[in-house]
Design a protein around this motif. Structure first.
Motif, PDB file in Angstrom:
ATOM      1  N   UNK A  68     -15.979  75.321   7.368  1.00 47.01           N
ATOM      2  CA  UNK A  68     -15.997  73.907   8.164  1.00 47.01           C
ATOM      3  C   UNK A  68     -14.957  73.444   5.909  1.00 47.01           C
ATOM      4  N   UNK A  69     -15.242  74.388   4.743  1.00 47.79           N
ATOM      5  CA  UNK A  69     -14.572  73.724   3.627  1.00 47.79           C
ATOM      6  C   UNK A  69     -13.611  74.524   3.441  1.00 47.79           C
ATOM      7  N   UNK A  70     -13.718  75.888   4.073  1.00 44.79           N
ATOM      8  CA  UNK A  70     -12.409  76.324   4.400  1.00 44.79           C
ATOM      9  C   UNK A  70     -10.918  75.860   4.860  1.00 44.79           C
ATOM     10  N   UNK A  71     -11.829  75.161   5.903  1.00 40.21           N
ATOM     11  CA  UNK A  71     -10.613  75.080   6.884  1.00 40.21           C
ATOM     12  C   UNK A  71      -9.857  73.323   6.223  1.00 40.21           C
ATOM     13  N   UNK A  72     -11.222  72.102   5.271  1.00 46.09           N
ATOM     14  CA  UNK A  72     -10.344  71.098   4.971  1.00 46.09           C
ATOM     15  C   UNK A  72      -9.522  71.469   3.635  1.00 46.09           C
ATOM     16  N   UNK A  73     -10.024  72.500   3.527  1.00 41.66           N
ATOM     17  CA  UNK A  73      -9.066  73.386   1.873  1.00 41.66           C
ATOM     18  C   UNK A  73      -7.205  73.382   2.812  1.00 41.66           C
ATOM     19  N   UNK A  74      -7.891  73.752   3.962  1.00 39.59           N
ATOM     20  CA  UNK A  74      -6.753  74.445   4.316  1.00 39.59           C
ATOM     21  C   UNK A  74      -5.595  73.724   4.466  1.00 39.59           C
ATOM     22  N   UNK A  75      -6.503  72.473   5.040  1.00 41.63           N
ATOM     23  CA  UNK A  75      -5.938  71.042   6.117  1.00 41.63           C
ATOM     24  C   UNK A  75      -5.597  70.270   5.031  1.00 41.63           C
ATOM     25  N   UNK A  76      -6.023  70.196   3.870  1.00 37.43           N
ATOM     26  CA  UNK A  76      -5.788  68.860   2.447  1.00 37.43           C
ATOM     27  C   UNK A  76      -4.641  69.713   2.344  1.00 37.43           C
ATOM     28  N   UNK A  77      -3.928  70.696   1.758  1.00 39.72           N
ATOM     29  CA  UNK A  77      -2.695  71.523   1.603  1.00 39.72           C
ATOM     30  C   UNK A  77      -1.831  71.707   2.711  1.00 39.72           C
ATOM     31  N   UNK A  78      -2.082  71.708   4.473  1.00 39.94           N
ATOM     32  CA  UNK A  78      -1.102  71.142   5.286  1.00 39.94           C
ATOM     33  C   UNK A  78      -0.987  72.903   5.456  1.00 39.94           C
ATOM     34  N   UNK A  82      -2.551  79.045   7.862  1.00 38.83           N
ATOM     35  CA  UNK A  82      -4.002  79.951   7.633  1.00 38.83           C
ATOM     36  C   UNK A  82      -4.607  79.411   8.576  1.00 38.83           C
ATOM     37  N   UNK A  83      -5.038  78.147   8.511  1.00 39.93           N
ATOM     38  CA  UNK A  83      -5.947  77.676   9.797  1.00 39.93           C
ATOM     39  C   UNK A  83      -6.177  78.781  10.952  1.00 39.93           C
ATOM     40  N   UNK A  84      -4.765  78.680  11.618  1.00 38.02           N
ATOM     41  CA  UNK A  84      -4.839  79.621  12.779  1.00 38.02           C
ATOM     42  C   UNK A  84      -4.950  81.157  12.561  1.00 38.02           C
ATOM     43  N   UNK A  85      -4.601  81.523  11.763  1.00 34.47           N
ATOM     44  CA  UNK A  85      -5.388  82.968  11.015  1.00 34.47           C
ATOM     45  C   UNK A  85      -6.738  82.489  10.559  1.00 34.47           C
ATOM     46  N   UNK A  86      -7.540  81.805  10.309  1.00 39.01           N
ATOM     47  CA  UNK A  86      -8.860  81.753  10.122  1.00 39.01           C
ATOM     48  C   UNK A  86     -10.032  81.705  11.142  1.00 39.01           C
ATOM     49  N   UNK A  87      -9.160  80.938  12.172  1.00 40.04           N
ATOM     50  CA  UNK A  87      -9.971  81.159  13.485  1.00 40.04           C
ATOM     51  C   UNK A  87      -9.545  82.207  14.190  1.00 40.04           C
ATOM     52  N   UNK A  88      -8.484  82.887  13.904  1.00 43.74           N
ATOM     53  CA  UNK A  88      -8.749  84.271  14.991  1.00 43.74           C
ATOM     54  C   UNK A  88      -9.466  85.350  14.704  1.00 43.74           C
ATOM     55  N   UNK A  89      -9.594  85.460  12.962  1.00 42.20           N
ATOM     56  CA  UNK A  89     -10.368  86.079  12.538  1.00 42.20           C
ATOM     57  C   UNK A  89     -12.013  86.127  12.787  1.00 42.20           C
ATOM     58  N   UNK A  90     -12.076  84.585  12.989  1.00 43.03           N
ATOM     59  CA  UNK A  90     -13.336  84.024  12.577  1.00 43.03           C
ATOM     60  C   UNK A  90     -13.938  84.860  14.573  1.00 43.03           C
ATOM     61  N   UNK A  91     -12.261  84.168  14.540  1.00 44.07           N
ATOM     62  CA  UNK A  91     -12.768  84.203  16.470  1.00 44.07           C
ATOM     63  C   UNK A  91     -13.224  85.926  16.687  1.00 44.07           C
ATOM     64  N   UNK A  92     -12.462  86.394  16.717  1.00 42.97           N
ATOM     65  CA  UNK A  92     -12.444  88.088  16.807  1.00 42.97           C
ATOM     66  C   UNK A  92     -13.965  88.517  16.545  1.00 42.97           C
TER      67      UNK A  92
END
Length: 220
Positions: A68-78, A82-92
């Protein structure tokens, strides 16, 4: 920002999150009631197997708190890409890590059940648990991650919906259907199917949610 607005914003996140935390205990009680119809040995085996699941998901739980902190930081920077890439890495990572644990638990199931219980009936049920359920912990982990990310994206009601669907649309109905079709063995197979459906459903909702977030950022 005035105090009433701040309180309202907090409650918009806290309310659904509170309800979401109440759902697993309610689901666990319902599952126990289904299993208790078959006697005390199945209840004991289910309780022991559930503890094993908790330890198997510790890494996933840690990831749900780290994301969540990483996702929120990327969301704040629009930075939705990067959120998509982070999620792909985490899911894999979750899929590969939990698959490895499932293989290990299957390979060690004979020795593990002898260590966990002295009751032959409980041992047999635990063997089924360690054979079927660990396979589904990978998609279950994905579902848990999506719930956490949904809260980080400010979509607490979506997170609550995913949690409710996982427990009361996928997991418990599959558990009940499995019990009706295959008795005790069907309960564990139902848990497998329910968790897999929950993971798939959560991923579909995540893709829709991240698409809407990207669209809102582009419009803004």
């Amino acid at each position: 920002m005035d105090i009433p607005v701040s309180i309202r914003m907090i409650l918009q996140v806290m309310g659904p999150a509170t309800v979401s935390q109440l759902l697993p205990p309610l689901s666990a009680m319902t599952a126990t009631k289904i299993i208790a119809a078959y006697g005390s040995a199945p209840v004991a085996a289910w309780a022991i197997g559930s503890r094993f699941e908790f330890f198997s998901l510790v890494v996933v739980l840690a990831l749900t708190m780290a994301m969540p902190p990483m996702v929120a930081r990327f969301l704040g920077g629009k930075k939705v890409a990067e959120i998509r890439q982070l999620m792909r890495i985490a899911v894999c990572f979750i899929l590969s890590f939990q698959a490895g644990l499932a293989i290990i638990s299957f390979g060690l199931s004979f020795f593990a059940v002898n260590w966990m219980s002295d009751d032959p009936a409980v041992r047999q049920l635990l063997r089924w648990h360690l054979t079927y359920v660990p396979v589904s912990l990978a998609p279950l982990g994905v579902c848990m991650l999506v719930v956490s990310v949904a809260n980080a994206l400010g979509r607490s009601y979506t997170a609550l919906t995913i949690s409710a669907l996982r427990l009361f649309v996928f997991f418990l109905p599959c558990l009940w259907i499995g019990a009706q079709l295959l008795q005790l063995k069907g309960i564990y197979m139902g848990a497998l199917v329910g968790n897999c459906l929950a993971g798939a459903g959560a991923w579909v909702m995540y893709r829709r949610m991240i698409h809407q977030t990207e669209k809102q950022n582009n419009q803004g």
